[in-house]
Design a protein around this motif. Structure first.
Motif, PDB file in Angstrom:
ATOM      1  N   ASN A 241      17.615  80.297 -56.204  1.00  0.00           N
ATOM      2  CA  ASN A 241      16.193  80.279 -56.708  1.00  0.00           C
ATOM      3  C   ASN A 241      17.188  81.285 -58.458  1.00  0.00           C
ATOM      4  OD1 ASN A 241      14.565  82.318 -57.252  1.00  0.00           O
ATOM      5  ND2 ASN A 241      13.851  82.673 -55.112  1.00  0.00           N
ATOM      6  N   LEU A 242      15.613  81.037 -59.476  1.00  0.00           N
ATOM      7  CA  LEU A 242      16.934  81.551 -60.394  1.00  0.00           C
ATOM      8  C   LEU A 242      16.941  83.353 -60.608  1.00  0.00           C
ATOM      9  CD1 LEU A 242      17.949  81.210 -63.146  1.00  0.00           C
ATOM     10  CD2 LEU A 242      15.614  80.701 -63.381  1.00  0.00           C
ATOM     11  N   LEU A 243      15.818  83.995 -58.900  1.00  0.00           N
ATOM     12  CA  LEU A 243      15.201  84.766 -59.323  1.00  0.00           C
ATOM     13  C   LEU A 243      16.897  85.784 -59.068  1.00  0.00           C
ATOM     14  CD1 LEU A 243      13.502  87.313 -60.390  1.00  0.00           C
ATOM     15  CD2 LEU A 243      12.910  87.693 -57.643  1.00  0.00           C
ATOM     16  N   GLU A 244      17.624  85.642 -57.895  1.00  0.00           N
ATOM     17  CA  GLU A 244      18.992  85.699 -57.238  1.00  0.00           C
ATOM     18  C   GLU A 244      19.803  85.318 -57.552  1.00  0.00           C
ATOM     19  OE1 GLU A 244      18.558  84.011 -53.632  1.00  0.00           O
ATOM     20  OE2 GLU A 244      16.733  84.659 -52.976  1.00  0.00           O
ATOM     21  N   LEU A 245      19.899  84.870 -58.643  1.00  0.00           N
ATOM     22  CA  LEU A 245      20.979  84.385 -59.446  1.00  0.00           C
ATOM     23  C   LEU A 245      20.848  84.905 -60.581  1.00  0.00           C
ATOM     24  CD1 LEU A 245      20.680  80.438 -59.101  1.00  0.00           C
ATOM     25  CD2 LEU A 245      22.556  82.231 -58.353  1.00  0.00           C
ATOM     26  N   LEU A 246      19.968  86.054 -61.476  1.00  0.00           N
ATOM     27  CA  LEU A 246      19.980  86.558 -62.560  1.00  0.00           C
ATOM     28  C   LEU A 246      20.924  87.893 -62.565  1.00  0.00           C
ATOM     29  CD1 LEU A 246      17.916  85.547 -64.126  1.00  0.00           C
ATOM     30  CD2 LEU A 246      16.426  87.410 -63.409  1.00  0.00           C
ATOM     31  N   GLY A 314      16.341  74.437 -75.027  1.00  0.00           N
ATOM     32  CA  GLY A 314      16.984  74.008 -73.888  1.00  0.00           C
ATOM     33  C   GLY A 314      17.830  75.393 -73.004  1.00  0.00           C
ATOM     34  N   LEU A 315      18.132  76.411 -73.966  1.00  0.00           N
ATOM     35  CA  LEU A 315      19.182  78.010 -73.314  1.00  0.00           C
ATOM     36  C   LEU A 315      18.115  78.477 -72.488  1.00  0.00           C
ATOM     37  CD1 LEU A 315      21.979  77.724 -76.160  1.00  0.00           C
ATOM     38  CD2 LEU A 315      22.391  76.490 -73.770  1.00  0.00           C
ATOM     39  N   VAL A 316      17.367  78.831 -72.599  1.00  0.00           N
ATOM     40  CA  VAL A 316      16.046  79.561 -72.501  1.00  0.00           C
ATOM     41  C   VAL A 316      15.235  79.159 -71.057  1.00  0.00           C
ATOM     42  CG1 VAL A 316      14.276  80.846 -72.916  1.00  0.00           C
ATOM     43  CG2 VAL A 316      15.360  80.529 -74.718  1.00  0.00           C
ATOM     44  N   LEU A 317      15.512  79.974 -70.210  1.00  0.00           N
ATOM     45  CA  LEU A 317      14.851  78.936 -68.607  1.00  0.00           C
ATOM     46  C   LEU A 317      13.567  80.290 -68.190  1.00  0.00           C
ATOM     47  CD1 LEU A 317      17.829  78.355 -66.304  1.00  0.00           C
ATOM     48  CD2 LEU A 317      16.531  76.548 -67.798  1.00  0.00           C
ATOM     49  N   THR A 318      12.651  79.760 -67.832  1.00  0.00           N
ATOM     50  CA  THR A 318      11.581  80.479 -67.206  1.00  0.00           C
ATOM     51  C   THR A 318      11.819  81.233 -66.082  1.00  0.00           C
ATOM     52  OG1 THR A 318       9.890  79.349 -68.797  1.00  0.00           O
ATOM     53  CG2 THR A 318       9.633  80.823 -67.335  1.00  0.00           C
ATOM     54  N   LEU A 319      11.519  82.101 -65.266  1.00  0.00           N
ATOM     55  CA  LEU A 319      11.600  82.843 -64.021  1.00  0.00           C
ATOM     56  C   LEU A 319      10.679  81.858 -63.092  1.00  0.00           C
ATOM     57  CD1 LEU A 319      13.843  84.335 -63.083  1.00  0.00           C
ATOM     58  CD2 LEU A 319      11.662  86.296 -63.244  1.00  0.00           C
ATOM     59  N   VAL A 340      16.993  84.056 -69.515  1.00  0.00           N
ATOM     60  CA  VAL A 340      16.051  83.421 -68.404  1.00  0.00           C
ATOM     61  C   VAL A 340      14.940  84.914 -68.820  1.00  0.00           C
ATOM     62  CG1 VAL A 340      15.045  83.616 -65.993  1.00  0.00           C
ATOM     63  CG2 VAL A 340      17.540  83.450 -66.768  1.00  0.00           C
ATOM     64  N   VAL A 341      13.852  84.146 -69.303  1.00  0.00           N
ATOM     65  CA  VAL A 341      12.814  84.884 -69.572  1.00  0.00           C
ATOM     66  C   VAL A 341      11.659  84.967 -67.922  1.00  0.00           C
ATOM     67  CG1 VAL A 341      12.509  84.619 -71.926  1.00  0.00           C
ATOM     68  CG2 VAL A 341      12.384  82.766 -70.386  1.00  0.00           C
ATOM     69  N   LEU A 351      21.537  84.277 -67.026  1.00  0.00           N
ATOM     70  CA  LEU A 351      22.566  82.820 -65.667  1.00  0.00           C
ATOM     71  C   LEU A 351      22.863  82.689 -66.349  1.00  0.00           C
ATOM     72  CD1 LEU A 351      21.632  81.213 -63.312  1.00  0.00           C
ATOM     73  CD2 LEU A 351      20.831  79.472 -65.110  1.00  0.00           C
ATOM     74  N   ALA A 352      24.651  82.452 -65.840  1.00  0.00           N
ATOM     75  CA  ALA A 352      25.800  82.155 -65.249  1.00  0.00           C
ATOM     76  C   ALA A 352      25.771  81.394 -64.958  1.00  0.00           C
ATOM     77  CB  ALA A 352      26.835  83.525 -65.448  1.00  0.00           C
ATOM     78  N   VAL A 353      26.479  79.676 -65.190  1.00  0.00           N
ATOM     79  CA  VAL A 353      26.584  78.755 -64.184  1.00  0.00           C
ATOM     80  C   VAL A 353      27.509  78.880 -63.603  1.00  0.00           C
ATOM     81  CG1 VAL A 353      27.281  76.120 -65.159  1.00  0.00           C
ATOM     82  CG2 VAL A 353      25.459  76.933 -66.521  1.00  0.00           C
ATOM     83  N   THR A 354      28.181  80.167 -63.423  1.00  0.00           N
ATOM     84  CA  THR A 354      29.240  80.370 -62.616  1.00  0.00           C
ATOM     85  C   THR A 354      28.706  80.480 -61.508  1.00  0.00           C
ATOM     86  OG1 THR A 354      30.015  82.111 -63.975  1.00  0.00           O
ATOM     87  CG2 THR A 354      31.701  80.461 -63.950  1.00  0.00           C
TER      88      THR A 354
END
Ligand SMILES: [Zn+2]
Length: 364
Positions: A241-246, A314-319, A340-341, A351-354
């Motif tokens: 989940n993107l929210l938890e990785l933010l 491609g570097l902008v991801l939507t929540l 992340v927007v 979002l960091a890929v690590t």
């Protein structure tokens, strides 16, 4: 890779390594054709053997198109079909979501090979065996039978392994359990293939067949391991989940030095830096690896712009992205960090890929 056409909209390629198996089959079967067909010349015999190698490859294409057609019918796209040294592969976009689908896609290939075996056997009944066509039919009969039987061996990455996975998946109600079972039998199949290569007879052809067996065993062994890792990854995906990785981001003007930006980030507890223009619109994102490689004594003199990557779409991801969609977005544009927007386009964080990789490998 040589494209040979599109079927159902899916491109089919021959890899250069296919030429090796085509050459081996031509050299091996040339003398056999010469002995089987009275009065045939050497050159014709080798030409027939090469024609057999091509027809056999087309039978392997048909086998793969069996998988492809069923996969497409079930709504899963297929990237391409590749024919190479050790056979063919259909590159299906994503693993089937249900055991029934897995079963149908896996069964379709061997079914095509069995039908081709039957057709060759039927033709063989009506053709004089000591003719070119008779020899070709006999060779195609046996090779399609071998393709069907070998692919039905119950270990991943073979079709039989997929059938086994579907069966265990149904019984245990867990895809991962099915994958684990079929990956271990896959490794057992790989060992058996390697042993058969090692005990092959020691004539010159025995060595060639032995080497091919060992190459095949290695391919199967790594394929089984890859299936297992992919299966384990798939289990963790729904939890992604993107929210938890933010990470909280800090929005800074581009004329800042690296030293000053790092000072502000640390004091503000931010873990990512985004460069904004005078209207506060995000323009670029700082690459953590690049900023980390600036020596401390040069940080006051290095501009942030030098360690940032301009924000391409491609570097902008939507929540709201999650699971397989999130992974697909990251794969499409590989980077260390993403902005992340929110749904309305306002920045939400970094979002960091690590962090993503840590979650996927199960270390957090
Ligand atoms: Zn197959």
């Amino acid at each position: 890779m040589v494209p040979v056409g599109r079927f159902f909209g899916v491109p089919v390629y021959f890899a250069p390594s296919w030429l090796i198996i085509a050459a081996l089959l031509t050299i091996y079967y040339g003398p056999i054709v010469r002995d089987a067909v009275p009065g045939v010349s050497d050159s014709t015999a080798y030409l027939v053997a090469f024609a057999y190698a091509v027809l056999f490859a087309l039978c392997v294409v048909a086998h793969e198109l069996g998988h492809t057609a069923v996969s497409l019918a079930l709504g899963t796209p297929v990237r391409r079909v590749v024919i190479f040294l050790l056979g063919g592969v259909s590159e299906i976009e994503r693993d089937p979501q249900r055991p029934r689908d897995e079963f149908l896609v896996a069964a379709a290939g061997p079914l095509v090979s069995i039908v081709l075996t039957g057709l060759a056997a039927l033709g063989y009944q009506f053709i004089d065996h000591a003719t070119i066509l008779g020899v070709l039919l006999a060779l195609l009969l046996w090779s399609n039978l071998v393709v069907a039987v070998f692919n039905l061996l119950p270990g991943l990455p073979l079709d039989g392994g997929r059938l086994l996975r579907a069966a265990v998946w149904t019984i245990a109600r867990s895809r991962l359990t099915g994958t684990r079972a079929a990956a271990w039998t896959g490794r057992a199949v790989a060992v058996a293939v390697a042993v058969s290569g090692l005990v092959a007879d020691r004539t010159s052809w025995g060595y060639t067949a032995g080497l091919l067996s060992i190459a095949l065993a290695a391919y199967l062994w790594f394929g089984a391991g890859q299936s297992l890792r992919a299966g384990e990854l798939l289990e963790r995906l729904p939890a992604l989940n993107l929210l938890e990785l933010l990470r909280p981001g800090l929005f800074v003007p581009p004329d800042l030095s690296v030293a000053e930006a790092l000072r502000r980030a640390w004091s503000g507890n931010a873990r990512g830096l985004v460069l904004v223009d005078s209207a506060a619109r995000p323009q670029a994102i700082v690459d953590e690896v690049m900023i980390g490689s600036v020596p401390p004594e040069r940080r006051p003199w290095t501009s942030l712009v030098e360690v940032a990557r301009p924000l391409e779409p491609g570097l902008v991801l939507t929540l709201g992205l999650s699971g397989e969609d999130l992974l697909a977005a990251v794969r499409a544009t590989p980077a260390h960090e993403y902005l992340v927007v929110n749904e309305d386009g306002s920045p939400a964080g970094i979002l960091a890929v690590t962090d993503l990789a840590a979650t996927l490998s199960g270390s957090t």
